[in-house]
Design a protein around this motif. Structure first.
Motif, mmCIF file in Angstrom:
data_model
loop_
_atom_site.group_PDB
_atom_site.id
_atom_site.type_symbol
_atom_site.label_atom_id
_atom_site.label_comp_id
_atom_site.label_asym_id
_atom_site.label_seq_id
_atom_site.Cartn_x
_atom_site.Cartn_y
_atom_site.Cartn_z
ATOM 1 N N ALA A 1 0.832 -1.209 0.000
ATOM 2 C CA ALA A 1 0.000 0.000 0.000
ATOM 3 C C ALA A 1 0.866 1.258 0.000
ATOM 4 C CB ALA A 1 -0.939 -0.012 1.200
ATOM 5 N N VAL A 2 1.932 1.232 0.784
ATOM 6 C CA VAL A 2 2.815 2.402 0.862
ATOM 7 C C VAL A 2 3.543 2.606 -0.468
ATOM 8 C CG1 VAL A 2 4.750 3.459 2.083
ATOM 9 C CG2 VAL A 2 3.103 2.071 3.346
ATOM 10 N N ILE A 3 3.923 1.516 -1.131
ATOM 11 C CA ILE A 3 4.592 1.620 -2.430
ATOM 12 C C ILE A 3 3.674 2.282 -3.446
ATOM 13 C CG2 ILE A 3 5.424 0.293 -4.420
ATOM 14 C CD1 ILE A 3 6.649 -1.692 -2.467
ATOM 15 N N VAL A 4 2.416 1.886 -3.464
ATOM 16 C CA VAL A 4 1.467 2.500 -4.401
ATOM 17 C C VAL A 4 1.371 4.005 -4.154
ATOM 18 C CG1 VAL A 4 -0.951 2.610 -5.110
ATOM 19 C CG2 VAL A 4 0.125 0.391 -4.726
ATOM 20 N N LEU A 5 1.219 4.381 -2.884
ATOM 21 C CA LEU A 5 1.116 5.798 -2.546
ATOM 22 C C LEU A 5 2.375 6.559 -2.946
ATOM 23 C CD1 LEU A 5 -0.339 8.157 -1.207
ATOM 24 C CD2 LEU A 5 0.593 7.392 0.993
ATOM 25 N N ASP A 6 3.538 6.009 -2.618
ATOM 26 C CA ASP A 6 4.790 6.685 -2.934
ATOM 27 C C ASP A 6 5.015 6.767 -4.439
ATOM 28 O OD1 ASP A 6 7.191 8.003 -2.329
ATOM 29 O OD2 ASP A 6 8.325 6.143 -2.458
ATOM 30 N N THR A 7 4.620 5.727 -5.162
ATOM 31 C CA THR A 7 4.763 5.745 -6.622
ATOM 32 C C THR A 7 3.918 6.854 -7.232
ATOM 33 O OG1 THR A 7 5.142 3.342 -6.636
ATOM 34 C CG2 THR A 7 4.584 4.371 -8.735
ATOM 35 N N LEU A 8 2.700 6.993 -6.751
ATOM 36 C CA LEU A 8 1.825 8.061 -7.247
ATOM 37 C C LEU A 8 2.442 9.436 -6.981
ATOM 38 C CD1 LEU A 8 -1.761 6.865 -6.256
ATOM 39 C CD2 LEU A 8 -0.785 7.011 -8.547
ATOM 40 N N ILE A 9 3.016 9.595 -5.806
ATOM 41 C CA ILE A 9 3.612 10.881 -5.437
ATOM 42 C C ILE A 9 4.835 11.191 -6.290
ATOM 43 C CG2 ILE A 9 4.842 12.102 -3.600
ATOM 44 C CD1 ILE A 9 3.028 10.626 -1.594
ATOM 45 N N GLU A 10 5.656 10.175 -6.541
ATOM 46 C CA GLU A 10 6.920 10.413 -7.245
ATOM 47 C C GLU A 10 6.787 10.415 -8.771
ATOM 48 O OE1 GLU A 10 10.607 8.920 -5.840
ATOM 49 O OE2 GLU A 10 9.725 8.054 -4.022
ATOM 50 N N VAL A 11 5.876 9.611 -9.305
ATOM 51 C CA VAL A 11 5.759 9.518 -10.765
ATOM 52 C C VAL A 11 4.851 10.625 -11.317
ATOM 53 C CG1 VAL A 11 4.965 8.083 -12.693
ATOM 54 C CG2 VAL A 11 6.265 7.053 -10.821
ATOM 55 N N ARG A 12 3.624 10.706 -10.807
ATOM 56 C CA ARG A 12 2.690 11.774 -11.175
ATOM 57 C C ARG A 12 2.540 11.933 -12.692
ATOM 58 N NH1 ARG A 12 6.033 14.510 -7.691
ATOM 59 N NH2 ARG A 12 6.684 15.920 -9.372
ATOM 60 N N ARG A 13 2.366 10.835 -13.388
ATOM 61 C CA ARG A 13 2.220 10.887 -14.844
ATOM 62 C C ARG A 13 1.083 9.984 -15.279
ATOM 63 N NH1 ARG A 13 6.726 12.511 -17.973
ATOM 64 N NH2 ARG A 13 6.090 11.054 -19.579
ATOM 65 N N GLY A 14 0.212 10.492 -16.132
ATOM 66 C CA GLY A 14 -0.835 9.673 -16.711
ATOM 67 C C GLY A 14 -2.122 9.711 -15.911
ATOM 68 N N LYS A 15 -3.182 10.210 -16.510
ATOM 69 C CA LYS A 15 -4.449 10.358 -15.806
ATOM 70 C C LYS A 15 -5.009 9.014 -15.357
ATOM 71 C CE LYS A 15 -9.037 12.441 -16.283
ATOM 72 N NZ LYS A 15 -9.945 13.221 -17.188
ATOM 73 N N PRO B 1 3.346 4.755 -16.564
ATOM 74 C CA PRO B 1 3.347 5.239 -17.958
ATOM 75 C C PRO B 1 4.738 5.403 -18.554
ATOM 76 C CG PRO B 1 2.911 7.035 -16.450
ATOM 77 C CD PRO B 1 2.928 5.786 -15.608
ATOM 78 N N LYS B 2 4.747 5.539 -19.863
ATOM 79 C CA LYS B 2 5.998 5.754 -20.582
ATOM 80 C C LYS B 2 6.633 7.072 -20.183
ATOM 81 C CE LYS B 2 4.496 3.227 -24.699
ATOM 82 N NZ LYS B 2 4.279 3.313 -26.152
ATOM 83 N N LYS B 3 7.916 7.113 -20.235
ATOM 84 C CA LYS B 3 8.653 8.361 -20.003
ATOM 85 C C LYS B 3 9.519 8.602 -21.230
ATOM 86 C CE LYS B 3 11.682 10.738 -16.766
ATOM 87 N NZ LYS B 3 12.536 10.623 -15.560
ATOM 88 N N SER B 4 9.044 9.481 -22.088
ATOM 89 C CA SER B 4 9.746 9.810 -23.334
ATOM 90 C C SER B 4 10.064 8.556 -24.147
ATOM 91 C CB SER B 4 11.036 10.581 -23.021
ATOM 92 O OG SER B 4 10.748 11.758 -22.304
ATOM 93 N N ASP B 5 9.061 7.643 -24.169
ATOM 94 C CA ASP B 5 9.210 6.396 -24.939
ATOM 95 C C ASP B 5 10.310 5.481 -24.423
ATOM 96 O OD1 ASP B 5 8.490 8.239 -27.917
ATOM 97 O OD2 ASP B 5 7.120 7.025 -26.716
ATOM 98 N N ILE B 6 10.729 5.657 -23.158
ATOM 99 C CA ILE B 6 11.746 4.765 -22.602
ATOM 100 C C ILE B 6 11.108 3.449 -22.190
ATOM 101 C CG2 ILE B 6 13.377 4.453 -20.722
ATOM 102 C CD1 ILE B 6 13.862 7.437 -20.738
ATOM 103 N N GLY C 1 -4.444 4.200 -9.461
ATOM 104 C CA GLY C 1 -3.657 4.146 -8.235
ATOM 105 C C GLY C 1 -4.424 4.662 -7.033
ATOM 106 N N ALA C 2 -5.133 5.770 -7.204
ATOM 107 C CA ALA C 2 -5.916 6.328 -6.104
ATOM 108 C C ALA C 2 -7.038 5.369 -5.687
ATOM 109 C CB ALA C 2 -6.507 7.677 -6.519
#
Length: 200
Positions: A129-143, A193-198, A149-150
């Motif tokens: 659960a904490v990983i999901v929350l932290d990932t959302l906070i750090e990545v913040r990409r893709g609606k 999500p993708k990051k500059s097609d990486i 995630g929320a």
């Protein structure tokens, strides 16, 4: 550095197939279909299912770890995030090699192996659960990623709360809720999500 999502897809497929195969075999030959049994209880019922569970989990662990560590490098995620991932992997490995119920005389008379399994599983579910929350906070990409995630966080909080307080509807259908919990996490990882097609 290129990344494709085959590892997380393999992990999801192996976990799902393992659960389906074990449940099908128990349904046909031995224990029936019990929604109030956890995945771990099924897996620890017999030696063969405990071994199958442990071996297939090694594949899941390898694939998830490889995928998530690559994600950390690509997104330059924090060392805190990486520590959470390692802790999750350790607990997943711990519960895999400590099958609940296998060495107990009857269900409920839990010995040291079962208690270790419970410790690892409870800890892993909280860490996830904490990983999901932290990932959302750090990545913040893709609606869609953020919405999923929320929603997942709300589901996870609900599951943890219901398990802690023994909510009857939850406990009577824990097989579905627990499977959904793990599978939804694997899906969440695959939706990063993708990051500059990486990430492909």
């Amino acid at each position: 550095m290129k990344m494709n999502k085959k590892f997380i897809h393999i992990a999801t497929g192996v976990f799902t197939l393992n659960v389906i195969v074990v449940l099908a075999l128990y349904l046909v030959f031995e224990r029936g279909f019990n929604l109030n049994w956890t995945i771990s209880r099924y897996m620890g019922t017999s030696v063969w299912s405990a071994i199958l569970f442990g071996l297939t989990n090694l594949i899941v662990i390898f694939c998830v770890l490889k995928y998530l560590l690559r994600i950390q490098k690509l997104y330059k995620l924090s060392s805190f995030w990486g520590t959470l991932v390692i802790a999750m992997i350790i607990t997943y490995l711990g519960l895999s090699i400590c099958p609940v119920g296998l060495f107990d005389p009857t269900w409920g008379e839990f010995g040291i192996v079962s208690r270790m399994h419970h410790f690892f599983s409870y800890t892993m579910f909280v860490i996830m659960a904490v990983i999901v929350l932290d990932t959302l906070i750090e990545v913040r990409r893709g609606k869609s990623f953020v919405i999923f995630g929320a929603s997942l966080i709300l589901y996870m909080i609900g599951c943890i709360f219901c398990y802690k307080y023994g909510t009857s509807f939850f406990m009577n259908n824990i097989l579905l809720f627990e499977s959904g919990y793990i599978l939804a996490n694997l899906v969440f990882y695959s939706l990063i999500p993708k990051k500059s097609d990486i990430i492909e």
